[in-house]
Scaffold this motif. Structure first.
Motif, PDB file in Angstrom:
ATOM      1  N   ILE A 174       0.834  -1.203   0.000  1.00 11.88           N
ATOM      2  CA  ILE A 174       0.000   0.000   0.000  1.00 11.88           C
ATOM      3  C   ILE A 174       0.870   1.255   0.000  1.00 11.88           C
ATOM      4  O   ILE A 174       0.484   2.302  -0.519  1.00 11.88           O
ATOM      5  N   PRO A 230       1.584   3.963  -7.373  1.00 11.83           N
ATOM      6  CA  PRO A 230       0.416   3.117  -7.111  1.00 11.83           C
ATOM      7  C   PRO A 230       0.162   2.131  -8.249  1.00 11.83           C
ATOM      8  O   PRO A 230       0.344   2.446  -9.425  1.00 11.83           O
ATOM      9  N   SER A 273      -4.068  -1.064  -6.080  1.00 14.20           N
ATOM     10  CA  SER A 273      -4.239  -0.059  -5.027  1.00 14.20           C
ATOM     11  C   SER A 273      -5.214   1.046  -5.451  1.00 14.20           C
ATOM     12  O   SER A 273      -5.996   1.549  -4.637  1.00 14.20           O
ATOM     13  N   TRP A 308      -8.714  -0.474  -5.157  1.00 12.31           N
ATOM     14  CA  TRP A 308      -9.147  -0.562  -3.767  1.00 12.31           C
ATOM     15  C   TRP A 308      -9.440   0.823  -3.188  1.00 12.31           C
ATOM     16  O   TRP A 308     -10.358   0.973  -2.372  1.00 12.31           O
ATOM     17  N   LYS A 309      -8.691   1.830  -3.608  1.00  9.59           N
ATOM     18  CA  LYS A 309      -8.947   3.193  -3.127  1.00  9.59           C
ATOM     19  C   LYS A 309     -10.312   3.673  -3.604  1.00  9.59           C
ATOM     20  O   LYS A 309     -11.037   4.339  -2.839  1.00  9.59           O
TER      21      LYS A 309
END
Length: 225
Positions: A35, A40, A44, A47-48
Motif C-alpha cells: 500500500i 500506485p 491499489s 481498492w482506493k
C-alpha cells in the motif's frame, strides 16, 4: 480424510502438531507494505475507489451528527471480513469468518461500545428509542420489552448471520465434492460446472455478507447519536 462433515470448520484441527488454522486471519499483514509503494498499482487504485465509495455511503448512514473519521472503523471492518471470507474459498484454508468465536469477537465489542456511549452521553435519546413514535399508550410496555430484546440480541444476530452464510455454501460445496468419486464419468462434467457456479456464488456471498455486517454496524452506531 474428514472424520466429520463439520471438521472443515473445526479450528482445533492441527497439522504436524501445530494449530495453524487461525493463521489465515493474519496473512493479510503480508500485503500491507504494498500500500505504501510510491508508484500506485492498478490494485491499489481499484481498492482506493472502493474505500472512497464506502466512505460516502457510510457517511450518509451515520448522518451529520457522526464523529469525523468514524467511517474509517467501518471500512476497516468491511475489509477485514471480506479478506477472511475470500481466504476461506481457497482449498485447505480454514474459514475463520465461519466460526462464532471470530464473528462474536467483532460484533460484541462494537455493540457494547455503542450501548455504553449512547446510555452515558444520550440517555434520553436512548430511552426515546425504546418507544417508537405514534405507539398507543396501551402498547408502550410491550414495545419497550420488544425493543429491549431486539437491542440485546443484535450482536448475536450479526455474528450468526455471517457465520451461517459462510458455513452454508462451504457445506454444500463439500457435500457435492464428496460425491465425485462415486459418480459416473458422464456426470463429472456437470459436477465441475456446478462447483464452479457455487464458487462464483460464494464469492458474491463473501462480498455481500461483509458489506451487510459493516452497514448494519454503521446503522447501529447512528442510532446512539
Amino acid at each position: 480424510m474428514m472424520s466429520n462433515l463439520f471438521s472443515v470448520f473445526d479450528p482445533s484441527a492441527s497439522t504436524i502438531n501445530m494449530s495453524l488454522n487461525w493463521m489465515s486471519t493474519f496473512i493479510g499483514l503480508l500485503i500491507i507494505p504494498t500500500i505504501y509503494w510510491m508508484t500506485p498499482s492498478r490494485k491499489s487504485i481499484f481498492w482506493k475507489n472502493i474505500t472512497m465509495t464506502l466512505h460516502k455511503e457510510f457517511s450518509v448512514l451515520i448522518g451529520p451528527t457522526g464523529h469525523a473519521g468514524s467511517t474509517l472503523l467501518f471500512i476497516t471492518l468491511f475489509s477485514f471480513i471480506l479478506f477472511n471470507n475470500f481466504m476461506g474459498l481457497f482449498p485447505y484454508i480454514f474459514t475463520s469468518s465461519s466460526h462464532l468465536m471470530f464473528t462474536l469477537s467483532l460484533s460484541m465489542p462494537l455493540w457494547l461500545s455503542f450501548m455504553m456511549y449512547g446510555w452515558i452521553n444520550h440517555t434520553k435519546h436512548m430511552f426515546a428509542h425504546l418507544v417508537p413514535q405514534g405507539t398507543p399508550s396501551v402498547l408502550m410496555p410491550f414495545m419497550v420489552c420488544i425493543e429491549t430484546i431486539s437491542n440485546i440480541i443484535r450482536p448475536g444476530t450479526l455474528a450468526v448471520r455471517l457465520a451461517a452464510n459462510m458455513i452454508a455454501g462451504h457445506l454444500l460445496m463439500t457435500l457435492l465434492g464428496n460425491t465425485g468419486p462415486s459418480l459416473p464419468s458422464s456426470l463429472i462434467t456437470l459436477l465441475i460446472i456446478g462447483q464452479i457456479a457455487l464458487l462464483v456464488l460464494e464469492s458474491a456471498v463473501a462480498i455481500i455478507q461483509s458489506y451487510v455486517f459493516a452497514v448494519l454496524t454503521t446503522l447501529y452506531s447512528s442510532e446512539v447519536n
